[in-house]
Design a protein around this motif. Sequence first.
Motif, PDB file in Angstrom:
ATOM      1  N   ILE A 113      25.765  11.559  20.458  1.00 14.43           N
ATOM      2  CA  ILE A 113      25.707  10.429  21.395  1.00 14.43           C
ATOM      3  C   ILE A 113      24.655   9.429  20.925  1.00 14.43           C
ATOM      4  N   LEU A 114      23.490   9.930  20.536  1.00  6.00           N
ATOM      5  CA  LEU A 114      22.414   9.035  20.096  1.00  6.00           C
ATOM      6  C   LEU A 114      22.777   8.323  18.791  1.00  6.00           C
ATOM      7  N   GLU A 115      23.506   8.992  17.916  1.00  5.34           N
ATOM      8  CA  GLU A 115      23.949   8.340  16.676  1.00  5.34           C
ATOM      9  C   GLU A 115      24.917   7.205  16.979  1.00  5.34           C
ATOM     10  N   GLY A 116      25.855   7.447  17.884  1.00  6.59           N
ATOM     11  CA  GLY A 116      26.781   6.382  18.290  1.00  6.59           C
ATOM     12  C   GLY A 116      26.038   5.209  18.908  1.00  6.59           C
ATOM     13  N   ALA A 117      25.089   5.525  19.782  1.00 10.88           N
ATOM     14  CA  ALA A 117      24.315   4.475  20.445  1.00 10.88           C
ATOM     15  C   ALA A 117      23.479   3.679  19.452  1.00 10.88           C
ATOM     16  N   ALA A 118      22.946   4.347  18.427  1.00 10.36           N
ATOM     17  CA  ALA A 118      22.136   3.640  17.428  1.00 10.36           C
ATOM     18  C   ALA A 118      22.986   2.660  16.629  1.00 10.36           C
ATOM     19  N   LYS A 119      24.247   3.019  16.374  1.00  5.77           N
ATOM     20  CA  LYS A 119      25.142   2.150  15.603  1.00  5.77           C
ATOM     21  C   LYS A 119      25.642   0.979  16.435  1.00  5.77           C
ATOM     22  N   GLU A 120      25.921   1.239  17.712  1.00  8.51           N
ATOM     23  CA  GLU A 120      26.467   0.188  18.584  1.00  8.51           C
ATOM     24  C   GLU A 120      25.735   0.220  19.925  1.00  8.51           C
ATOM     25  N   PRO A 121      24.489  -0.266  19.934  1.00  3.45           N
ATOM     26  CA  PRO A 121      23.666  -0.151  21.142  1.00  3.45           C
ATOM     27  C   PRO A 121      24.061  -1.092  22.281  1.00  3.45           C
ATOM     28  N   GLN A 122      25.030  -1.953  22.045  1.00  2.00           N
ATOM     29  CA  GLN A 122      25.466  -2.847  23.116  1.00  2.00           C
ATOM     30  C   GLN A 122      26.398  -2.145  24.110  1.00  2.00           C
ATOM     31  N   HIS A 123      26.888  -0.955  23.736  1.00  2.13           N
ATOM     32  CA  HIS A 123      27.843  -0.233  24.585  1.00  2.13           C
ATOM     33  C   HIS A 123      27.162   0.808  25.460  1.00  2.13           C
ATOM     34  N   VAL A 124      27.820   1.137  26.557  1.00  2.00           N
ATOM     35  CA  VAL A 124      27.536   2.360  27.291  1.00  2.00           C
ATOM     36  C   VAL A 124      28.352   3.441  26.582  1.00  2.00           C
ATOM     37  N   TRP A 125      27.749   4.607  26.346  1.00  2.00           N
ATOM     38  CA  TRP A 125      28.430   5.689  25.637  1.00  2.00           C
ATOM     39  C   TRP A 125      28.672   6.865  26.569  1.00  2.00           C
ATOM     40  N   ARG A 126      29.916   7.355  26.559  1.00  2.00           N
ATOM     41  CA  ARG A 126      30.282   8.518  27.370  1.00  2.00           C
ATOM     42  C   ARG A 126      31.003   9.523  26.483  1.00  2.00           C
ATOM     43  N   PRO A 127      30.493  10.753  26.368  1.00  2.00           N
ATOM     44  CA  PRO A 127      31.226  11.758  25.606  1.00  2.00           C
ATOM     45  C   PRO A 127      32.448  12.241  26.387  1.00  2.00           C
ATOM     46  N   VAL A 128      33.489  12.568  25.643  1.00  2.00           N
ATOM     47  CA  VAL A 128      34.692  13.147  26.243  1.00  2.00           C
ATOM     48  C   VAL A 128      35.052  14.400  25.449  1.00  2.00           C
ATOM     49  N   HIS A 129      35.700  15.319  26.138  1.00  4.36           N
ATOM     50  CA  HIS A 129      36.180  16.540  25.482  1.00  4.36           C
ATOM     51  C   HIS A 129      37.654  16.687  25.796  1.00  4.36           C
ATOM     52  N   ARG A 130      38.473  16.615  24.735  1.00  9.25           N
ATOM     53  CA  ARG A 130      39.931  16.687  24.886  1.00  9.25           C
ATOM     54  C   ARG A 130      40.432  15.678  25.915  1.00  9.25           C
ATOM     55  N   GLY A 131      39.875  14.494  25.835  1.00  6.87           N
ATOM     56  CA  GLY A 131      40.304  13.403  26.694  1.00  6.87           C
ATOM     57  C   GLY A 131      39.694  13.385  28.080  1.00  6.87           C
ATOM     58  N   GLN A 132      38.925  14.415  28.450  1.00  2.04           N
ATOM     59  CA  GLN A 132      38.291  14.448  29.769  1.00  2.04           C
ATOM     60  C   GLN A 132      36.863  13.917  29.665  1.00  2.04           C
ATOM     61  N   LYS A 133      36.520  13.014  30.584  1.00  2.48           N
ATOM     62  CA  LYS A 133      35.199  12.398  30.524  1.00  2.48           C
ATOM     63  C   LYS A 133      34.108  13.401  30.859  1.00  2.48           C
ATOM     64  N   GLY A 134      33.053  13.342  30.073  1.00  2.00           N
ATOM     65  CA  GLY A 134      31.920  14.219  30.288  1.00  2.00           C
ATOM     66  C   GLY A 134      30.971  13.677  31.333  1.00  2.00           C
ATOM     67  N   ASN A 135      30.016  14.498  31.698  1.00  2.00           N
ATOM     68  CA  ASN A 135      29.056  14.138  32.738  1.00  2.00           C
ATOM     69  C   ASN A 135      27.785  13.496  32.203  1.00  2.00           C
ATOM     70  N   LEU A 136      27.674  13.348  30.887  1.00  2.00           N
ATOM     71  CA  LEU A 136      26.528  12.679  30.286  1.00  2.00           C
ATOM     72  C   LEU A 136      26.851  11.203  30.117  1.00  2.00           C
ATOM     73  N   ALA A 173      31.020  22.015  27.466  1.00  2.00           N
ATOM     74  CA  ALA A 173      29.931  22.041  28.459  1.00  2.00           C
ATOM     75  C   ALA A 173      29.657  20.662  29.049  1.00  2.00           C
ATOM     76  N   ILE A 174      30.084  19.583  28.369  1.00  2.21           N
ATOM     77  CA  ILE A 174      29.857  18.247  28.938  1.00  2.21           C
ATOM     78  C   ILE A 174      30.654  18.041  30.226  1.00  2.21           C
ATOM     79  N   LEU A 175      31.644  18.905  30.462  1.00  4.09           N
ATOM     80  CA  LEU A 175      32.476  18.814  31.666  1.00  4.09           C
ATOM     81  C   LEU A 175      31.938  19.683  32.799  1.00  4.09           C
ATOM     82  N   ARG A 176      30.934  20.472  32.512  1.00  3.34           N
ATOM     83  CA  ARG A 176      30.487  21.515  33.440  1.00  3.34           C
ATOM     84  C   ARG A 176      29.640  20.962  34.580  1.00  3.34           C
TER      85      ARG A 176
END
Length: 194
Positions: A113-136, A173-176
């Motif tokens: 997540i932090l690597e994605g944010a460092a590359k494109e810090p203008q976005h809000v970043w949300r991890p997903v697992h198998r298409g389901q949105k995570g809680n982070l 676990a991001i869905l937990r």
Amino acid sequence: MKTVGIVLAAGASRRMGSPKALLRGPDGIPLAARQAALLLAGGCEGVAVVLGSEIGRIRLELPEKLATVENPRWAQGRASSLQAGIAAHPQADGFLFLPVDAAGVKEATIRAILEGAAKEPQHVWRPVHRGQKGNLLWIPQMAGRALIKLPPDARVDEWVRPLAKELEVSDPAILRNVNTPEEWALLIRTNPYS
């Protein structure tokens, strides 16, 4: 880029029957402290735990060195806890929010997540697992300033939807949400914290 990790632990934990922040694995470490350590290990430059319900009791049982933020409006909605975390860290470039009950998230997920944010810090970043949105959620400072202006009971998911960039991760676990003593006991049996 400085990201502050924020553990969201202000809720009343009614179904659990005791504060989720103080759930302990076999090693005795409170879950809020474990989640804070995960955020630091994953690359956050600072970390804090947002507390509300039973704040006095929880602060007494957490390590003294662990920074906490009080959310006096915790009962008004989850957005109020994000707002408290943002307001307490005005110098941060971004914020990585981790619910205390999203137990078992991998350090590699935090790093991704932090690597994605460092590359494109203008976005809000949300991890997903198998298409389901995570809680982070990773939020840049600019979006954080907008979030702070929302009502404390605002639906953060609805606000985030048009802003979020999704990051597929192999971490269920991001869905937990660990909400009951039975769910916590099962997690400890199947994925014990040593």
